[in-house]
Design a protein around this motif. Structure first.
Motif, PDB file in Angstrom:
ATOM      1  N   ALA A  39       9.785   7.706  77.103  1.00  0.00           N
ATOM      2  CA  ALA A  39       9.294   6.448  77.995  1.00  0.00           C
ATOM      3  C   ALA A  39       9.513   7.003  79.264  1.00  0.00           C
ATOM      4  O   ALA A  39      10.319   7.602  80.103  1.00  0.00           O
ATOM      5  CB  ALA A  39      10.357   5.442  77.678  1.00  0.00           C
ATOM      6  N   LYS A  87      11.568   2.819  80.977  1.00  0.00           N
ATOM      7  CA  LYS A  87      12.226   2.387  79.782  1.00  0.00           C
ATOM      8  C   LYS A  87      12.584   1.123  79.222  1.00  0.00           C
ATOM      9  O   LYS A  87      12.479   0.075  79.806  1.00  0.00           O
ATOM     10  CB  LYS A  87      13.687   3.083  79.966  1.00  0.00           C
ATOM     11  CG  LYS A  87      13.730   4.402  80.708  1.00  0.00           C
ATOM     12  CD  LYS A  87      13.472   5.473  79.770  1.00  0.00           C
ATOM     13  CE  LYS A  87      13.652   6.638  80.540  1.00  0.00           C
ATOM     14  NZ  LYS A  87      13.110   8.054  79.596  1.00  0.00           N
ATOM     15  N   TYR A  88      12.724   1.089  77.910  1.00  0.00           N
ATOM     16  CA  TYR A  88      13.368  -0.304  77.196  1.00  0.00           C
ATOM     17  C   TYR A  88      14.858  -0.140  77.242  1.00  0.00           C
ATOM     18  O   TYR A  88      15.316   0.770  76.583  1.00  0.00           O
ATOM     19  CB  TYR A  88      12.607   0.003  75.899  1.00  0.00           C
ATOM     20  CG  TYR A  88      13.503  -0.704  74.546  1.00  0.00           C
ATOM     21  CD1 TYR A  88      13.964  -2.057  74.758  1.00  0.00           C
ATOM     22  CD2 TYR A  88      13.562   0.048  73.571  1.00  0.00           C
ATOM     23  CE1 TYR A  88      14.490  -2.661  73.731  1.00  0.00           C
ATOM     24  CE2 TYR A  88      14.327  -0.373  72.476  1.00  0.00           C
ATOM     25  CZ  TYR A  88      14.754  -1.802  72.517  1.00  0.00           C
ATOM     26  OH  TYR A  88      15.450  -2.419  71.429  1.00  0.00           O
ATOM     27  N   SER A 141      13.190   0.168  64.862  1.00  0.00           N
ATOM     28  CA  SER A 141      13.818   0.642  66.039  1.00  0.00           C
ATOM     29  C   SER A 141      12.978   0.380  67.104  1.00  0.00           C
ATOM     30  O   SER A 141      11.629   0.550  67.191  1.00  0.00           O
ATOM     31  CB  SER A 141      13.925   2.190  66.053  1.00  0.00           C
ATOM     32  OG  SER A 141      14.398   2.771  66.851  1.00  0.00           O
ATOM     33  N   GLY A 142      13.437  -0.237  68.159  1.00  0.00           N
ATOM     34  CA  GLY A 142      12.595  -0.740  69.310  1.00  0.00           C
ATOM     35  C   GLY A 142      11.287   0.229  69.793  1.00  0.00           C
ATOM     36  O   GLY A 142      10.209  -0.131  69.424  1.00  0.00           O
ATOM     37  N   SER A 143      11.865   1.436  70.273  1.00  0.00           N
ATOM     38  CA  SER A 143      11.146   2.323  70.622  1.00  0.00           C
ATOM     39  C   SER A 143       9.907   2.782  69.735  1.00  0.00           C
ATOM     40  O   SER A 143       8.868   3.632  69.890  1.00  0.00           O
ATOM     41  CB  SER A 143      11.590   3.715  71.329  1.00  0.00           C
ATOM     42  OG  SER A 143      12.628   4.119  70.430  1.00  0.00           O
ATOM     43  N   ARG A 167       5.956   1.899  70.029  1.00  0.00           N
ATOM     44  CA  ARG A 167       5.196   2.882  70.633  1.00  0.00           C
ATOM     45  C   ARG A 167       4.627   3.939  69.957  1.00  0.00           C
ATOM     46  O   ARG A 167       3.836   4.436  70.321  1.00  0.00           O
ATOM     47  CB  ARG A 167       5.940   3.281  72.148  1.00  0.00           C
ATOM     48  CG  ARG A 167       6.451   2.210  73.070  1.00  0.00           C
ATOM     49  CD  ARG A 167       6.981   2.576  74.375  1.00  0.00           C
ATOM     50  NE  ARG A 167       7.907   3.385  74.059  1.00  0.00           N
ATOM     51  CZ  ARG A 167       9.540   3.366  74.548  1.00  0.00           C
ATOM     52  NH1 ARG A 167       9.461   2.456  75.306  1.00  0.00           N
ATOM     53  NH2 ARG A 167      10.035   4.232  74.211  1.00  0.00           N
ATOM     54  N   SER A 224      21.850   3.992  71.235  1.00  0.00           N
ATOM     55  CA  SER A 224      21.280   3.220  72.153  1.00  0.00           C
ATOM     56  C   SER A 224      21.528   1.701  71.770  1.00  0.00           C
ATOM     57  O   SER A 224      21.581   1.061  72.579  1.00  0.00           O
ATOM     58  CB  SER A 224      19.808   3.408  72.416  1.00  0.00           C
ATOM     59  OG  SER A 224      19.130   3.682  70.997  1.00  0.00           O
ATOM     60  N   MET A 230      23.200  -0.744  74.656  1.00  0.00           N
ATOM     61  CA  MET A 230      22.334  -1.742  75.187  1.00  0.00           C
ATOM     62  C   MET A 230      23.219  -3.013  75.131  1.00  0.00           C
ATOM     63  O   MET A 230      23.055  -3.836  76.020  1.00  0.00           O
ATOM     64  CB  MET A 230      20.833  -2.064  74.279  1.00  0.00           C
ATOM     65  CG  MET A 230      19.801  -1.054  74.563  1.00  0.00           C
ATOM     66  SD  MET A 230      18.349  -1.342  73.737  1.00  0.00           S
ATOM     67  CE  MET A 230      17.876   0.003  73.514  1.00  0.00           C
ATOM     68  N   ASP A 239      16.940   9.750  78.428  1.00  0.00           N
ATOM     69  CA  ASP A 239      17.411   8.577  77.615  1.00  0.00           C
ATOM     70  C   ASP A 239      18.782   8.304  77.462  1.00  0.00           C
ATOM     71  O   ASP A 239      19.514   8.979  78.177  1.00  0.00           O
ATOM     72  CB  ASP A 239      16.594   8.722  76.235  1.00  0.00           C
ATOM     73  CG  ASP A 239      15.110   8.655  76.767  1.00  0.00           C
ATOM     74  OD1 ASP A 239      14.630   7.616  77.383  1.00  0.00           O
ATOM     75  OD2 ASP A 239      14.134   9.628  76.712  1.00  0.00           O
ATOM     76  N   ALA A 240      19.289   7.860  76.532  1.00  0.00           N
ATOM     77  CA  ALA A 240      20.503   7.435  76.045  1.00  0.00           C
ATOM     78  C   ALA A 240      21.018   8.761  75.384  1.00  0.00           C
ATOM     79  O   ALA A 240      21.646   8.838  74.314  1.00  0.00           O
ATOM     80  CB  ALA A 240      20.639   6.322  74.995  1.00  0.00           C
TER      81      ALA A 240
HETATM   82  O1  PMV Z   1      14.693   2.433  70.113  1.00  0.00           O
HETATM   83  P1  PMV Z   1      16.009   2.690  70.563  1.00  0.00           P
HETATM   84  O2  PMV Z   1      16.813   1.603  70.099  1.00  0.00           O
HETATM   85  O3  PMV Z   1      16.387   4.067  70.119  1.00  0.00           O
HETATM   86  O4  PMV Z   1      16.064   2.708  72.096  1.00  0.00           O
HETATM   87  C1  PMV Z   1      15.432   3.665  72.986  1.00  0.00           C
HETATM   88  C2  PMV Z   1      16.203   3.588  74.348  1.00  0.00           C
HETATM   89  C3  PMV Z   1      15.606   4.463  75.320  1.00  0.00           C
HETATM   90  O5  PMV Z   1      15.211   5.612  74.703  1.00  0.00           O
HETATM   91  C4  PMV Z   1      16.965   4.904  76.093  1.00  0.00           C
HETATM   92  C5  PMV Z   1      14.601   4.142  76.181  1.00  0.00           C
HETATM   93  C6  PMV Z   1      13.068   4.102  75.529  1.00  0.00           C
HETATM   94  O6  PMV Z   1      12.480   3.302  76.223  1.00  0.00           O
HETATM   95  O7  PMV Z   1      12.883   4.999  74.999  1.00  0.00           O
END
Ligand code: PMV
Length: 332
Positions: free
Chosen positions: A32, A35-36, A154-156, A159, A207, A211, A298-299
């Motif tokens: 990203a 970022k999310y 998973s949110g990301s 994408r 993450s 969050m 990232d995290a």
């Molecule tokens: O999709 P997750 O829950 O792994 O969260 C991703 C969070 C970051 O990698 C920190 C930012 C992002 O947008 O990828």
């Protein structure tokens, strides 16, 4: 009343489907640039802000699904114990879509991301799994639905359904079906991303937990949505005008602002190691000496470096720890 994942998914699956035979799909990892960070709905992984990423071409996850005598999950050729996190996550996700309850499945996941790069693979993992599920049961879902469903894993992952620059719209619908990603259809041949490994140890706070903690405890988080909205617009404009300084500056600023909200949480959330900070200073020194190079994180403790092809030999010289496979030109 809040909708469950299962309710949302059931609503969008075709009523007539059959048991599957075999399916295999690939999805890229993504990094990203905006970022999310933070969810407005934890059940459905609905974000507080829109985000924008770049997919890593052929680096990512390949997943296959086939009928088996009993459910079994493999990661890079190794059978995963049923009770452990990886197998549980895969089975829980596939159960949301399983049509024939009598048909057991074998799921094989292969990551080709350099294992030493310390890149999280849940985004490409859930995206590849979603694409394979869609093929296996012949759902024929449109890409936006596939992206919204991958987001539930998973949110990301929303994408990682697409290549290139990808924007994930935060959406506002209660069922989250307008919270999906779309490719920008832009190109940037000279853009390079280097995965600078600092540590591959698994982090104490993932993450999802990170969050939640930030949203709940960091007063500083109140400014995040505003910053992310502005950064997203600036990054899109930088992509349109192929303005590397603007892209790099905004991506770095965005990542550090996200980390500031993490640090402002309680208990504090600091993903950086001393070596991360040392590497950040090396990036800034190189930039001060005239090389356009920027970082994002990232995290975790690792850095991702952004630069253009003409700076590649300088970057390799100053970061000799980078292997050739750690440097990716997603549009080349
Ligand atoms: O999709 P997750 O829950 O792994 O969260 C991703 C969070 C970051 O990698 C920190 C930012 C992002 O947008 O990828």
């Amino acid at each position: 009343m809040q909708l469950t994942k299962q309710q949302v998914i059931n609503h969008h699956l075709p009523s007539k489907t059959s048991a599957g035979t075999y399916a295999k799909a690939f999805a890229p990892s993504n990094i990203a640039l905006c970022k999310y960070w933070g969810k407005r709905n934890v059940e459905l992984n609905l974000p507080i802000n829109s985000s924008l990423s770049i997919s890593l071409a052929n680096l990512g996850t390949t997943t296959s699904i086939q009928p088996a005598e009993y459910d079994q999950v493999f990661l890079n050729g190794e059978r995963q114990p049923e009770q452990q996190a990886f197998a549980t996550k895969v089975i829980e996700f596939i159960n949301l879509f399983r049509r024939d309850l009598n048909q057991a499945l074998r799921i094989d996941t292969h990551n080709n991301i350099p294992t030493a790069a310390g890149l999280a693979s849940s985004a490409s993992g859930f995206a590849a799994l979603m694409l394979a599920i869609n093929d296996f049961y012949q759902f024929k879902l449109p890409p936006t639905t596939l992206s919204a469903f991958a987001r539930i894993g998973s949110g990301s992952a929303a994408r990682s359904i697409f290549q290139g620059f990808v924007e994930w719209h935060q959406g506002s619908a209660q069922d989250g079906m307008d919270s999906y990603a779309e490719p920008l259809n832009s190109n940037w041949k000279k853009l390079n991303i280097a995965l600078l490994k600092i540590s591959t140890a698994s982090k104490k706070t993932n993450s999802r937990q990170g969050m939640q903690r930030t949203v709940k405890t960091a007063t500083l988080y109140q400014s995040w949505q505003q910053q992310a909205t502005a950064d997203l617009a600036t990054i899109k404009s930088a992509i349109k005008h192929q303005d590397f300084e603007q892209l790099g500056q905004t991506a770095e600023h965005n990542a550090l602002a996200m980390h500031a909200t993490m640090i402002a949480s309680w208990p504090p959330l600091l993903y950086w190691l001393p070596e991360s900070v040392a590497a950040m200073h090396r990036v800034w020194q190189l930039r001060e000496s005239g090389t356009p190079i920027y970082l994002t994180m990232d995290a975790g403790a690792n850095l991702k470096l952004l630069f253009e092809s003409q700076s590649k030999s300088t970057v390799k010289h100053h970061f000799p720890e980078l292997n050739p496979t750690d440097i990716i030109a997603p549009f080349a």
